[in-house]
Design a protein around this motif. Sequence first.
Motif, PDB file in Angstrom:
ATOM      1  N   SER A 138      60.333  91.209  32.264  1.00 44.87           N
ATOM      2  CA  SER A 138      59.571  91.557  31.063  1.00 44.87           C
ATOM      3  C   SER A 138      58.076  91.577  31.363  1.00 44.87           C
ATOM      4  CB  SER A 138      59.836  90.560  29.935  1.00 44.87           C
ATOM      5  OG  SER A 138      61.194  90.579  29.550  1.00 44.87           O
ATOM      6  N   ILE A 139      57.383  92.494  30.709  1.00 35.33           N
ATOM      7  CA  ILE A 139      55.924  92.558  30.755  1.00 35.33           C
ATOM      8  C   ILE A 139      55.442  92.612  29.308  1.00 35.33           C
ATOM      9  CG2 ILE A 139      53.900  93.866  31.491  1.00 35.33           C
ATOM     10  CD1 ILE A 139      55.626  95.044  33.742  1.00 35.33           C
ATOM     11  N   LYS A 140      54.682  91.615  28.890  1.00 37.96           N
ATOM     12  CA  LYS A 140      54.200  91.532  27.512  1.00 37.96           C
ATOM     13  C   LYS A 140      52.684  91.605  27.517  1.00 37.96           C
ATOM     14  CE  LYS A 140      58.176  88.813  25.983  1.00 37.96           C
ATOM     15  NZ  LYS A 140      58.750  89.883  25.146  1.00 37.96           N
ATOM     16  N   ASN A 141      52.122  92.405  26.622  1.00 33.88           N
ATOM     17  CA  ASN A 141      50.686  92.660  26.600  1.00 33.88           C
ATOM     18  C   ASN A 141      50.114  92.510  25.201  1.00 33.88           C
ATOM     19  OD1 ASN A 141      50.761  93.885  29.440  1.00 33.88           O
ATOM     20  ND2 ASN A 141      52.151  95.219  28.322  1.00 33.88           N
ATOM     21  N   TYR A 143      46.510  95.336  19.191  1.00 32.44           N
ATOM     22  CA  TYR A 143      47.518  95.967  20.057  1.00 32.44           C
ATOM     23  C   TYR A 143      48.445  94.920  20.650  1.00 32.44           C
ATOM     24  CZ  TYR A 143      49.633  97.448  24.412  1.00 32.44           C
ATOM     25  OH  TYR A 143      50.531  97.654  25.419  1.00 32.44           O
ATOM     26  N   THR A 144      49.721  95.208  20.695  1.00 36.54           N
ATOM     27  CA  THR A 144      50.694  94.464  21.494  1.00 36.54           C
ATOM     28  C   THR A 144      51.638  95.484  22.105  1.00 36.54           C
ATOM     29  OG1 THR A 144      52.295  94.175  19.692  1.00 36.54           O
ATOM     30  CG2 THR A 144      50.598  92.457  19.962  1.00 36.54           C
ATOM     31  N   GLY A 145      52.231  95.158  23.243  1.00 39.01           N
ATOM     32  CA  GLY A 145      53.162  96.091  23.860  1.00 39.01           C
ATOM     33  C   GLY A 145      54.027  95.421  24.904  1.00 39.01           C
ATOM     34  N   ASP A 146      55.262  95.862  25.015  1.00 37.87           N
ATOM     35  CA  ASP A 146      56.203  95.254  25.960  1.00 37.87           C
ATOM     36  C   ASP A 146      56.890  96.308  26.824  1.00 37.87           C
ATOM     37  OD1 ASP A 146      55.655  92.864  24.666  1.00 37.87           O
ATOM     38  OD2 ASP A 146      57.484  92.903  23.465  1.00 37.87           O
ATOM     39  N   VAL A 195      65.229 100.953  31.191  1.00 39.64           N
ATOM     40  CA  VAL A 195      63.821 100.697  30.895  1.00 39.64           C
ATOM     41  C   VAL A 195      63.584 100.876  29.404  1.00 39.64           C
ATOM     42  CG1 VAL A 195      61.441 101.396  31.351  1.00 39.64           C
ATOM     43  CG2 VAL A 195      63.144 101.490  33.188  1.00 39.64           C
ATOM     44  N   THR A 196      62.985  99.860  28.796  1.00 39.12           N
ATOM     45  CA  THR A 196      62.650  99.913  27.371  1.00 39.12           C
ATOM     46  C   THR A 196      61.168  99.622  27.193  1.00 39.12           C
ATOM     47  OG1 THR A 196      64.852  99.071  26.795  1.00 39.12           O
ATOM     48  CG2 THR A 196      63.166  98.986  25.081  1.00 39.12           C
ATOM     49  N   THR A 197      60.495 100.410  26.361  1.00 37.70           N
ATOM     50  CA  THR A 197      59.085 100.190  26.089  1.00 37.70           C
ATOM     51  C   THR A 197      58.835 100.220  24.585  1.00 37.70           C
ATOM     52  OG1 THR A 197      56.817 100.993  26.479  1.00 37.70           O
ATOM     53  CG2 THR A 197      58.561 102.651  26.400  1.00 37.70           C
ATOM     54  N   THR A 198      58.059  99.251  24.102  1.00 33.88           N
ATOM     55  CA  THR A 198      57.700  99.160  22.691  1.00 33.88           C
ATOM     56  C   THR A 198      56.236  98.754  22.594  1.00 33.88           C
ATOM     57  OG1 THR A 198      58.291  96.823  22.513  1.00 33.88           O
ATOM     58  CG2 THR A 198      60.038  98.429  22.044  1.00 33.88           C
TER      59      THR A 198
END
Length: 215
Positions: free
Chosen positions: A126-129, A148-151, A164-167
Amino acid sequence: MKKKHIVAALLSITSLTATAATDTAKLSLNRNNIKVWTYQTENNPIIQYRAETTFDVPLERAVAVVLDVERTPQWVPYVGKAQVLSRDEKKGEFILYMVLDFPFPLKDRDLVIKGKMSKNADGSISIKNNVIQNNYPEQPDVVRLTKYTGDWTFQRVGNNKVKVTTTGYADPAGSIPLSFVNMFVQQQPYQMLMKMKKEVNNPLYAQPHLPDLLK
């Protein structure tokens, strides 16, 4: 680890999205093995999205693409610049500066992101921003984003296959036509994953190098 190998918040960075319950999501695009769901919440009028696909490559190779900050503008639509400001490899944390290059007459956007990467118990990565307030100099005629948030999530589904999932969520700030926002939210993740499909086969990632905490 090479300087360029630090979590690129990229990618889902350009998603004008918000956290929402997936049971309200509408499947807006289902093409070329890429699905994009869009939805809205009561407290946020901006259309949101979640996108996913699968690539016929090892999980590590897909992750390596997202970690290669220097190449982010090569395959992520609207990203004009991505720069690592700091990183802590042991903690898996980083701070990134990014510029979104919007078409004229819209003003470009920029933001400073703090991110964290981790390997989960099931082997997924996981990559969380999240955007942070930072003293990085603001640029003339560039709108600084403050929300902003994004994963990113990478899940192994075979020896040479990864899901691969991106949100994400971002308040675009300033004045942007609703028609552009709607187009952006639905088309940008699709275009991004289409380009990523090609990028994961780049010879640069034939022997992917990942930070120790992701191995």
